[in-house]
Design an enzyme around this catalytic site. Structure first.
Site, PDB file in Angstrom:
ATOM      1  N   ASP A   1      29.459  24.190  50.625  1.00  0.00           N
ATOM      2  CA  ASP A   1      30.551  24.770  49.682  1.00  0.00           C
ATOM      3  C   ASP A   1      31.826  25.035  50.107  1.00  0.00           C
ATOM      4  O   ASP A   1      32.909  25.330  49.444  1.00  0.00           O
ATOM      5  CB  ASP A   1      29.836  26.339  49.543  1.00  0.00           C
ATOM      6  CG  ASP A   1      29.626  27.058  50.627  1.00  0.00           C
ATOM      7  OD1 ASP A   1      28.649  27.995  50.506  1.00  0.00           O
ATOM      8  OD2 ASP A   1      30.418  26.763  51.713  1.00  0.00           O
TER       9      ASP A   1
ATOM     10  N   HIS B   1      24.989  17.878  55.354  1.00  0.00           N
ATOM     11  CA  HIS B   1      24.515  17.532  54.101  1.00  0.00           C
ATOM     12  C   HIS B   1      25.748  17.221  53.222  1.00  0.00           C
ATOM     13  O   HIS B   1      25.604  17.230  51.816  1.00  0.00           O
ATOM     14  CB  HIS B   1      23.647  18.409  53.556  1.00  0.00           C
ATOM     15  CG  HIS B   1      22.385  18.720  53.876  1.00  0.00           C
ATOM     16  ND1 HIS B   1      21.792  20.012  54.057  1.00  0.00           N
ATOM     17  CD2 HIS B   1      21.582  18.172  54.928  1.00  0.00           C
ATOM     18  CE1 HIS B   1      20.638  20.008  54.531  1.00  0.00           C
ATOM     19  NE2 HIS B   1      20.779  18.827  55.183  1.00  0.00           N
TER      20      HIS B   1
ATOM     21  N   GLY C   1      20.823  32.314  58.138  1.00  0.00           N
ATOM     22  CA  GLY C   1      20.884  32.155  56.666  1.00  0.00           C
ATOM     23  C   GLY C   1      20.329  30.919  56.105  1.00  0.00           C
ATOM     24  O   GLY C   1      20.691  30.326  55.048  1.00  0.00           O
TER      25      GLY C   1
ATOM     26  N   PRO D   1      17.656  38.320  56.454  1.00  0.00           N
ATOM     27  CA  PRO D   1      16.636  39.421  56.160  1.00  0.00           C
ATOM     28  C   PRO D   1      15.043  39.319  55.708  1.00  0.00           C
ATOM     29  O   PRO D   1      14.397  40.275  55.839  1.00  0.00           O
ATOM     30  CB  PRO D   1      17.671  39.828  54.591  1.00  0.00           C
ATOM     31  CG  PRO D   1      18.232  38.748  54.073  1.00  0.00           C
ATOM     32  CD  PRO D   1      18.731  37.876  55.497  1.00  0.00           C
ATOM     33  N   GLU D   2      14.902  37.893  55.698  1.00  0.00           N
ATOM     34  CA  GLU D   2      13.590  37.885  55.516  1.00  0.00           C
ATOM     35  C   GLU D   2      13.064  36.873  56.798  1.00  0.00           C
ATOM     36  O   GLU D   2      13.595  36.393  57.605  1.00  0.00           O
ATOM     37  CB  GLU D   2      13.228  36.694  54.220  1.00  0.00           C
ATOM     38  CG  GLU D   2      13.624  37.399  52.804  1.00  0.00           C
ATOM     39  CD  GLU D   2      13.665  36.400  51.619  1.00  0.00           C
ATOM     40  OE1 GLU D   2      13.971  36.874  50.780  1.00  0.00           O
ATOM     41  OE2 GLU D   2      13.322  35.275  52.085  1.00  0.00           O
TER      42      GLU D   2
END
Ligand code: BV8
Ligand code: ZN
Length: 243
Positions: free
Chosen positions: A104, A119, A187, A214-215
């Site tokens: 991005d 990537h 992330g 967070p996971e």
């Protein structure tokens, strides 16, 4: 765990060669959909099924509309405190490299200097005929698909599933991963290879590996420390706790 531990702070104060490996989660707080999170689908299509050379060959217009949408989203997104904290860390440490899976361009817009894009980039276009590459920051390209001066069709300059990563980026990334003493993995679901193999390679070379997510992920059992929260909160905490 949310606040940086004494062990991490001691390591940071020793100015270790550091790699920050990032995935889509670092741009989540900029409002960009991750690949596997909620809202990651596009017009009901799974991005994973669109980010392939087969999809591009079969339906170039659909794939171009997907990437044109991604470009429009990314152009209107802003770097978030996670991106900024990584820039601050780069200023405080003498040897920090960002190795990103993201396409991005938000790390670059935040001011990250040392970056390795595994990537590719949404903002690079490559001719499918003559291979010529160009940067094009216009979010909405018209007409689609964009054409090259040679008459060939341009493709997004990203690495699709089943495609080799750019040799030069891979070489530089593997070098940085082998030589780092601290790796922050921020992330990423740690599902996509060969990027997902890098934290283990860093650990095998003696690095202290920290995951910010967070996971839990397949990497979580193997890291030295896991900070379970949004990167936009955790990373600024690391920076503000440093002397
Ligand atoms: C290759 C560019 C050689 C395009 C992308 C079987 C086993 C092992 C490997 C394979 C296999 N079958 C095929 C393979 C190889 C394949 C692969 O690994 N597949 C996986 C799915 C099994 N890899 C490849 O094909 C690679 N090439 O290997 O070449 C080869 C050749 C032929 C055959 C075999 C091998 C190429 C991979 C690159 C693909 N291109 N992107 C585009 O962007 O459109 S990958 C794409 O998904 C992204 O770039 C990203 O890199 C990747 C992974 O996504 P993440 O970044 O991790 O994001 P995700 O949504 O998954 O997770 C977000 C995370 O953030 C979550 O954990 C979430 O909890 C967290 N989060 C959310 N909010 C926050 C947060 N974290 C912090 N703060 C928050 N606020
Ligand atoms: Zn061309």
């Amino acid at each position: 765990m949310q606040e940086p531990t004494g062990e991490l702070l001691r390591l940071l104060s020793s100015d270790p060669p550091t790699v920050v490996l990032t995935g889509a989660g670092v741009s989540a707080e900029s409002g960009l959909a991750t690949f596997r999170g909620p809202g990651g689908h596009w017009e009901g299509r799974d991005p994973m099924s669109l980010a392939t050379p087969e999809a591009f060959d079969a339906e170039p217009m659909t794939v171009w509309r997907f990437y044109d949408w991604r470009r429009t989203q990314a152009a209107s997104a802003k770097p978030n405190p996670a991106h900024t904290a990584i820039v601050d860390l780069e200023k405080k440490l003498s040897n920090l490299t960002v190795v990103t899976q993201n396409v991005d361009g938000l790390h670059e817009r935040a001011g990250t200097a040392e970056i390795i894009r595994l990537h590719g980039s949404l903002w690079t276009l490559r001719c499918t005929v003559c291979g010529a590459e160009r940067e094009d920051l216009r979010p909405a390209l018209h007409p689609l698909p964009p054409g090259c001066g040679c008459g060939g069709m341009l493709r997004p300059g990203v690495v699709w599933f089943g495609e080799q990563l750019p040799r030069e980026s891979m070489g530089k990334a593997q070098n940085a991963v082998r030589n780092c003493r601290l790796m922050l993995v921020v992330g990423t679901s740690s599902l996509v290879y060969p990027a997902a193999a890098m934290p283990q390679a860093a650990r095998a070379a003696g690095a202290f590996v920290v995951e910010v997510n967070p996971e839990r992920t397949p990497l979580t059992p193997m890291v030295d420390e896991h900070y379970d929260g949004p990167a936009g909160e955790i990373l600024p905490g690391f920076v503000s706790s440093m002397a």
